[in-house]
Structure formats: structure tokens, C-alpha cells
Design a protein around this motif. Sequence first.
Motif, mmCIF file in Angstrom:
data_model
loop_
_atom_site.group_PDB
_atom_site.id
_atom_site.type_symbol
_atom_site.label_atom_id
_atom_site.label_comp_id
_atom_site.label_asym_id
_atom_site.label_seq_id
_atom_site.Cartn_x
_atom_site.Cartn_y
_atom_site.Cartn_z
ATOM 1 N N ASP A 222 16.897 -40.106 25.846
ATOM 2 C CA ASP A 222 16.946 -40.443 24.419
ATOM 3 C C ASP A 222 18.135 -41.334 24.080
ATOM 4 O OD1 ASP A 222 18.665 -38.296 24.960
ATOM 5 O OD2 ASP A 222 18.323 -37.308 23.029
ATOM 6 N N ASN A 247 17.436 -35.529 29.511
ATOM 7 C CA ASN A 247 16.990 -35.849 28.159
ATOM 8 C C ASN A 247 17.756 -34.973 27.164
ATOM 9 O OD1 ASN A 247 15.523 -37.188 26.213
ATOM 10 N ND2 ASN A 247 13.555 -36.284 26.736
ATOM 11 N N TYR A 248 17.378 -35.031 25.923
ATOM 12 C CA TYR A 248 17.917 -34.176 24.861
ATOM 13 C C TYR A 248 19.388 -34.424 24.566
ATOM 14 C CZ TYR A 248 13.621 -31.660 25.991
ATOM 15 O OH TYR A 248 12.316 -31.335 26.248
ATOM 16 N N LYS A 251 20.121 -33.883 20.808
ATOM 17 C CA LYS A 251 19.978 -32.462 20.463
ATOM 18 C C LYS A 251 21.112 -31.622 21.046
ATOM 19 C CE LYS A 251 16.731 -28.589 20.811
ATOM 20 N NZ LYS A 251 15.375 -28.169 21.258
ATOM 21 N N TYR A 258 17.624 -36.546 15.168
ATOM 22 C CA TYR A 258 16.635 -36.008 16.106
ATOM 23 C C TYR A 258 15.882 -34.857 15.446
ATOM 24 C CZ TYR A 258 19.712 -32.012 16.697
ATOM 25 O OH TYR A 258 20.466 -30.901 16.454
ATOM 26 N N ASP A 260 12.915 -31.759 17.059
ATOM 27 C CA ASP A 260 12.266 -31.297 18.284
ATOM 28 C C ASP A 260 10.952 -32.014 18.533
ATOM 29 O OD1 ASP A 260 14.321 -29.560 18.817
ATOM 30 O OD2 ASP A 260 13.293 -27.784 18.031
ATOM 31 N N TYR A 263 10.810 -35.264 20.692
ATOM 32 C CA TYR A 263 10.802 -35.092 22.140
ATOM 33 C C TYR A 263 9.413 -34.681 22.621
ATOM 34 C CZ TYR A 263 15.914 -35.157 21.720
ATOM 35 O OH TYR A 263 17.221 -35.519 21.459
ATOM 36 N N GLU A 264 8.777 -33.781 21.883
ATOM 37 C CA GLU A 264 7.451 -33.292 22.270
ATOM 38 C C GLU A 264 6.398 -34.396 22.180
ATOM 39 O OE1 GLU A 264 6.960 -30.180 19.487
ATOM 40 O OE2 GLU A 264 8.587 -28.942 20.317
ATOM 41 N N THR A 267 7.687 -37.736 25.103
ATOM 42 C CA THR A 267 7.982 -37.685 26.532
ATOM 43 C C THR A 267 7.857 -36.277 27.095
ATOM 44 O OG1 THR A 267 9.589 -38.467 28.176
ATOM 45 C CG2 THR A 267 10.476 -37.311 26.259
#
Length: 353
Positions: A222, A247-248, A251, A258, A260, A263-264, A267
Motif C-alpha cells: 500500500d 502490506n497494511y 493500517k 485507509y 479495511d 485492502y479486501e 489485493t
Amino acid sequence: MNPYENIVEYLGVKAPLYLEHVCEKITKDKLQTPSIHTIDTIFGNSNRNPQVIRSLSQLYNHGNLSGTGYLSILPVDQGIEHSASFSFYNYPNYFDPENIIKLALEAGCNGVASTFGVLALNARKYAHKIPFIVKINHNELLTYPNKYDQTLFGTVKEAWNMGAVAVGATIYFGSNNSNRQLKEIAEAFAEAHNLGMATILWCYLRNESFATTEQDYHSAADLTSQANHLGVTMQADIIKQKLPTTNYGFKKLQFGKYVDSMYETLTTEHPIDLCRLQVANCYMGKIGLINSGGGSKGASDLSEAIKTAVINKRAGGSGLILGRKAFQRPFEEGVELIQTVQSVYLEKKISVA
């Protein structure tokens, strides 16, 4: 053994993981993927003047990957970035800058990226034989304690005078000096375009807070993807980025913007999906993403380089810019390594996931 079987062998037991994956979050039909028509399709209607398009054509249509839409670039600026003695002690021939250019030529690279000094000393002999990419800024290591700041080492006009087809630059996004670097390089890239040269941006992250005791987020998908998006906003023609390994970042570090669901939606944890996010942030692949080859680790270099190339290609990327794995070994081995990596991009059985 044919090239595809050779690639499969180097990938080992994880070959199916990399060669059979299908990206289901950001699907390939949404991407502009590399092809012989890349330059016309992407830049034909852009603000890039005909001289820039010609420079891009020289770069994309040189070497073993000519006409494929993919790039294999040899970058050697480690004499400044990592110090010369540390970079070249195993193979001192590379203290002589001509050998850097010879390696790129012998390996069939699209171009060679290096410093003002390296390329200027050999410009009359080689600028018409292989595309020159002049790296115009660097982080020097003699300031104590070390600091992370990219400083201009010359002018764009100087690069143009030596026959370069492109300039390259690094911005340390996230660093204390990133805003100054962004302004400097945006102005330099505008001048390069006015003079008819292409532009390549090293979109690197530098911030001590990005490395926690649990994880180093300098290579988070990210965060690196957002750096890419800043780079294409500056009108870079090609983006160089490290392959994502996690990643993340937003977060876990609790900054930026950002949710959640982003992200879902975008990727998964699969390496190709993480790289696909980087490609998507390069205007859905319209600006080519070239991933770096990383440092040399010895015996595993070839398999690691092939894995990186497969991930980049299958994610929709445009090639590799691989240096240390090639020049920190005997000349002929460096040539062989680069050409084996090029075979990934020439292999039609390896397609965009």
C-alpha cells in the motif's frame, strides 16, 4: 532444456504458486499491458512531444527485449549510493566505468543507467550504441551520521549534451526532505521533457518510523503503491519500485487514509496480487512499472531474479532494473544472469495473471 523448463526449474516447488495464479481482485482486463504498441497506445495522445516519444522508442526498441514492450535496464550508481569500495571490491574491474557499459551492451539491455561521471567519460564512444539514462541525484554516504537525502549532482542540460535518452531520479517519499526533492525533480523532469528526454523515477520510501520491531513497511504494497501514484502524477514515463514483500502499512502504522475494505477489495497476500496493486497505481499499467532486482546474496541470485521477473510480468509490470546481482559477479556470469531474466519476458507461456 528449453527456456520455460529452465524458468520452472529455478522457481522450484513454488513454480505453480507463481505460474498458475490468477488475479481476481484487480483483473488483467482492466490493465494496459506491455506490447509492441505500448508507446503509440500510451503516449500517442499525451502531452509528450515527438522528441520524448522518439527517446522512449530508442529505449523500448533496443537490446534483446526490443519491440516487446518490456525493459531490461542495468543500473549502476552504487558507487555513490553504497560506496564504491563496498560495491566493487569483489570485482574491481567495475571501478573502470567503461566495463559497466560493456556489461549492459553484452547482455543486450535496453539501456544503462548510471551517474554523470560514468556516462560522461564514455559518451562519445557509447551514447550512440546503447541508450544512456543519467541518474541526476544521489544519496552520498560520507555525511556522518548518515542522512537520507537525495541531492542533485548535475543538470538536465548536461545529461542532454552527453546524448542521454532519459534522466532518472530518486525521491525518498516519507522522508523529511521529500517535499524539496519532489519540487526539484518535478522541475527537472519538466526540463527533460522539453529537451526531448524520457524520465524514470525511483519511488523509494525512507522513514525510520516505517520500520517497526515487528515488520519493515518500506516495502509494503500500500505504501509503495502510493509512492508510485505520486510518481506518475509528476509525469514520470517509467516508475522504478522495489517488489512488495508485505502490506497494511497505513493500517499498521496508523497514518494516512485507509479502511479495511480497501485492502479486501484490491489485493490479497499473494506476491503477484501485491505487485498488481503497484501496477494499478501506475495508472493501471499505462505508465510502466519496473521492479528493482535487489541486492546480491550469492548462490540464490539467479532464482531470486527469475522469481522477481515472473511476479513483475504476471502482475502486469514492464520489466526489471537489475544491477547488483549482475555486476557483483564475474562478467560472463553477469551477462548470463541478465539474459536468463530477459527470457522470462520473451517466454510467451508466461502471461499476465
